[in-house]
Design an enzyme around this catalytic site. Structure first.
Site, PDB file in Angstrom:
ATOM      1  N   CYS A 163       0.793  -1.235   0.000  1.00 15.21           N
ATOM      2  CA  CYS A 163       0.000   0.000   0.000  1.00 15.21           C
ATOM      3  C   CYS A 163       0.828   1.290   0.000  1.00 15.21           C
ATOM      4  CB  CYS A 163      -0.968   0.016   1.176  1.00 15.21           C
ATOM      5  SG  CYS A 163      -1.683  -1.580   1.601  1.00 15.21           S
ATOM      6  N   ARG A 166       6.537 -11.554   5.477  1.00 14.04           N
ATOM      7  CA  ARG A 166       5.972 -11.444   6.819  1.00 14.04           C
ATOM      8  C   ARG A 166       6.540 -12.545   7.709  1.00 14.04           C
ATOM      9  NH1 ARG A 166      -0.376 -10.194   5.233  1.00 14.04           N
ATOM     10  NH2 ARG A 166       0.092  -8.401   3.886  1.00 14.04           N
ATOM     11  N   GLN A 176       1.103 -10.918  -3.417  1.00 14.84           N
ATOM     12  CA  GLN A 176      -0.294 -10.485  -3.337  1.00 14.84           C
ATOM     13  C   GLN A 176      -0.758  -9.944  -4.689  1.00 14.84           C
ATOM     14  OE1 GLN A 176       0.006  -7.580  -0.086  1.00 14.84           O
ATOM     15  NE2 GLN A 176      -1.395  -8.866   1.074  1.00 14.84           N
ATOM     16  N   ASP A 222      -2.426  -7.286  -5.499  1.00 19.81           N
ATOM     17  CA  ASP A 222      -2.810  -6.074  -4.789  1.00 19.81           C
ATOM     18  C   ASP A 222      -3.255  -4.989  -5.759  1.00 19.81           C
ATOM     19  OD1 ASP A 222      -3.230  -4.878  -2.402  1.00 19.81           O
ATOM     20  OD2 ASP A 222      -1.128  -4.742  -1.816  1.00 19.81           O
ATOM     21  N   HIS A 246      -5.175  -0.815  -5.737  1.00 19.79           N
ATOM     22  CA  HIS A 246      -5.727   0.319  -4.988  1.00 19.79           C
ATOM     23  C   HIS A 246      -6.447   1.257  -5.940  1.00 19.79           C
ATOM     24  CE1 HIS A 246      -2.548  -1.172  -2.271  1.00 19.79           C
ATOM     25  NE2 HIS A 246      -3.429  -0.856  -1.333  1.00 19.79           N
ATOM     26  N   LYS A 276     -15.573  -3.047   5.029  1.00 17.12           N
ATOM     27  CA  LYS A 276     -14.983  -3.950   4.045  1.00 17.12           C
ATOM     28  C   LYS A 276     -15.961  -5.041   3.639  1.00 17.12           C
ATOM     29  CE  LYS A 276     -12.843  -7.033   7.457  1.00 17.12           C
ATOM     30  NZ  LYS A 276     -11.647  -7.812   7.796  1.00 17.12           N
ATOM     31  N   HIS A 289      -8.642  -0.484  -0.890  1.00  9.90           N
ATOM     32  CA  HIS A 289      -7.740  -1.634  -1.034  1.00  9.90           C
ATOM     33  C   HIS A 289      -8.546  -2.777  -1.642  1.00  9.90           C
ATOM     34  CE1 HIS A 289      -4.737   0.013   1.885  1.00  9.90           C
ATOM     35  NE2 HIS A 289      -5.822   0.554   2.417  1.00  9.90           N
TER      36      HIS A 289
END
Length: 687
Positions: free
Chosen positions: A384, A413, A431, A433, A435, A515, A561
């Site tokens: 992000c 992680r 990911q 991902d 946005h 969400k 997100h």
């Protein structure tokens, strides 16, 4: 031909003869799990697992000429469970139809059956009583019910499989004695006195954690008791001992703290009837057969190399091909939906993670910082902040919105070694991902666009059944009441216009925004969390991002997100288990294997393979063994198509095509073979 056999008693249910796909009424919701026995006895890897709850009616269904009688009906008023599994169906057997009776077993859940929950809770107590009868020095801790049964933790010497059998026999004796479960309320001092008399130190610690008075105790007859709030069955005789099984023993730290004693955790499963237990065990065996860790090794798809470290995935050539196809399809669809693709670094200055708040709220999941030329850097746990930095590189006008960016970004992680699990729990993963930066009044349309994109991507991989949850504002949150209400309403409206059923999780949203979470349902009816859409009021504020509105004033944009697959590693693991490694033709690592009858045909086989590869088909030649063994090897390795070549095929410039399931698909010209594969791949169908 795709012949549809419609069931008259429920017009929205039909069976497709090409795929044995049961299409079910869209207004039904899942509240319990239903499993049937295999519709066909051979081959064992081909299952038809069907789920219904209904008012009863007898019907006859025919699939590929094989008839079966089953029970269906219109849905009951209790919003019955419905799940459908699409599986391959073998061809009709020569010599006429065969009949099979589909035996339907409904597997209730703890939520749908309080009786089952009570049985499982009581089984945990009965097991603890049995253990302490057989092992008087053992100390008890806690024993809750869980999704498929129960467990209890004991401080004692390690147990063996032989010990489990002894414990189960003792449980059976306790159940047969039909001892009553008696609830008693005592004072805290009285409870403490009794626990000290029994010398149960863990129970003292549990007693200290109980805040309510009086203290409740449950007795099994007059022989054994435990601190417990219930609920339980009235007596042990209520339990069907033939519906109970002890499954395994595992180590577990007391209170989950690795600095505290290691306990022996005994897992068991319990059901209302013996038939339910048998169905559950069949389900468990099927899940074991589909385990992505075993299939990943058997099919040479991926590995975790000890020399490199746990939780770090090595994609082998065949697995890498599947990943490439997933990525390629993902990128193509995103570009079509107006996203700009990004690539960003894997590390950043530690200060970036301070601004984002990750060092404050996520530090335990991040790797240690690295010092480079007097500055601290850190591996990224999220993508992000990078996307925000790219947004901030220039001033934006309200006319620029919406801005959509997407990245297949690898993150790292920290996970304890004991929590690592194949592709499902790793330390480095990619990911999918994305946005979206938008205006307040664009939230609904953007969310709806994300839902449409999510459905498009998941459907092409064979996932068509979802569980959807909308999570609203928690007690502690950032952002004004007005923007929370507007964002939550936009998410709800997007779901309503999409027509998806969903549940509302009141207060379950993130502190930074509401969400939508979507769980996909696999071929065994299991739910996997993959897709999520989250509105964020926090990061735009932390990074102080803005745009210029129509009045030339600076305003803060909305940030969304969004992930569809979750991570490539986890999704690949789900995909392996969903298909049991038998991937659809379009993403199969090897689509066709050319097999010569003898090495005399090898030159022609290589020519065929070259032509297939030139047309974008993943093909290979395998030889050096007798043909039956070559075929068995290809079937075991789950190659969808085999092209057998003998002297006649060489002479006629053809191939004889055979499917992995033993179907002879005929002799065709090589060009026709190529065109049929290309058509199937383009349309995501079988050959």
């Amino acid at each position: 031909m795709n012949v549809l056999h419609r069931i008259a008693s429920c017009p929205s249910i039909f069976i497709s003869s090409s795929s044995a796909c049961f299409k079910l009424p869209p207004n039904l919701h899942q509240s319990s799990l239903v499993i049937t026995k295999p519709l066909f006895s051979s081959p064992p890897s081909l299952r038809t697992l069907i789920s219904f709850s209904y008012a009863r009616a007898r019907v006859r269904v025919s699939v590929h000429g094989i008839s079966t009688t089953t029970t269906v009906s219109s849905p009951s008023s209790s919003a019955a469970a419905v799940a459908a599994v699409e599986e391959k169906v073998p061809p009709p057997q020569k010599g006429g139809d065969s009949e099979a009776e589909v035996e339907r077993v409904v597997l209730p859940t703890n939520d749908s059956s309080e009786k089952l929950l009570r049985i499982r809770h009581t089984c945990a107590h009965v097991m603890a009583m049995a253990v302490q009868k057989l092992f008087p020095d053992s100390k008890v801790t806690i024993g809750p019910w869980i999704d498929n049964g129960f467990y209890y933790d004991f401080d004692m010497e390690p147990l063996t499989d032989k010990d489990l059998k002894r414990i189960k026999k003792e449980m059976d004796r306790i159940i047969s004695r039909n001892l009553p479960l008696i609830r008693e309320e005592v004072s805290r001092d009285e409870a403490q006195k009794r626990i000290m008399e029994l010398n149960e130190p863990y129970k003292l610690e549990i007693l200290e954690s109980i805040k309510e008075d009086p203290i409740t105790i449950y007795h099994i007859g007059n022989e054994w008791w435990d601190l417990c709030a219930g609920p339980h069955v009235d007596s042990t005789g209520t339990i069907n001992k033939k519906a109970v099984e002890l499954e395994s023993v595992a180590g577990a730290y007391w209170r989950g703290d690795e600095n505290k004693p290691m306990l022996q955790r005994i897992y068991g499963t319990a059901w209302e009837t013996e038939e339910q237990l048998k169905a559950y065990l069949h389900f468990k065996e099927e899940a074991k057969r589909r385990d992505h860790r075993r299939l990943g090794q058997d099919l040479d798809l991926f590995s975790i190399q000890d020399e490199a470290g746990g939780g770090l995935v090595f994609w082998h050539p065949k697995g890498a091909i599947v990943r490439h196809l997933i990525e390629d399809s993902w990128k193509k669809i995103h570009v079509q939906h107006g996203y700009d693709l990004l690539y960003t670094p894997h590390v950043a200055k530690a200060d970036l993670w301070k601004i984002s708040g990750h060092l404050d709220f996520y530090k335990e999941n991040m790797y240690d910082q690295m010092k480079i030329e007097d500055e601290l850097y850190q591996l990224r746990p999220m993508n992000c902040p990078y996307h925000i930095l790219l947004y901030k590189r220039k001033l934006h006008s309200y006319r620029d919105f919406p801005i959509r960016v997407a990245e297949l970004g690898t993150v790292y992680r920290y996970e304890l070694s004991g929590s690592l699990h194949g592709l499902f729990r790793v330390r480095g993963f990619t990911q999918d991902d994305a946005h979206i930066f938008c205006l307040d009044d664009q939230i609904k349309d953007e969310i709806r666009g994300v839902l449409d994109l999510t459905e498009e991507i998941l459907r092409q991989f064979g996932f068509r059944r979802y569980e959807v949850n909308l999570s609203t504002r928690p007690e502690k949150a950032v952002g004004s009441d007005d923007i929370w209400e507007k964002a939550t309403a936009a998410l709800r409206d997007a779901l309503d216009t999409k027509g998806w059923d969903y549940q509302i999780d009141e207060g379950g949203g993130a502190f930074y925004g509401p969400k939508i979470d979507l769980k996909i349902e696999d071929a065994l009816g299991r739910k996997w969390q993959c897709s999520t859409v989250q509105v964020d009021f926090n990061l735009p504020q932390r990074f102080d991002i803005s745009y210029v509105d129509s009045n030339s004033e600076k305003r803060r944009p909305i940030m969304i997100h969004r992930a569809v697959l979750g991570s490539l590693e986890r999704f690949f693991g789900v995909l392996i288990e969903h298909y049991a490694g038998d991937f659809p033709l379009w993403i199969s690592p090897v689509q066709a294997r050319i097999l010569p009858v003898t090495d005399t045909e090898l030159k022609y086989c290589n020519e065929v393979a070259t032509r297939l590869k030139a047309n974008g088909i993943r093909a290979e030649v395998c030889h050096g063994e007798r043909l039956p063994k070559l075929i068995r090897t290809a079937e075991k390795q789950k190659v969808p198509l085999m092209a057998v070549v003998g002297p006649k095929e060489v002479e006629s410039q053809t191939v004889t095509v055979r499917s992995r399931f033993g179907r002879e698909l005929g002799t065709v010209a090589v060009d026709d073979f190529i065109h049929k594969i290309q058509f199937a791949v383009e349309n995501r169908t079988s050959f």
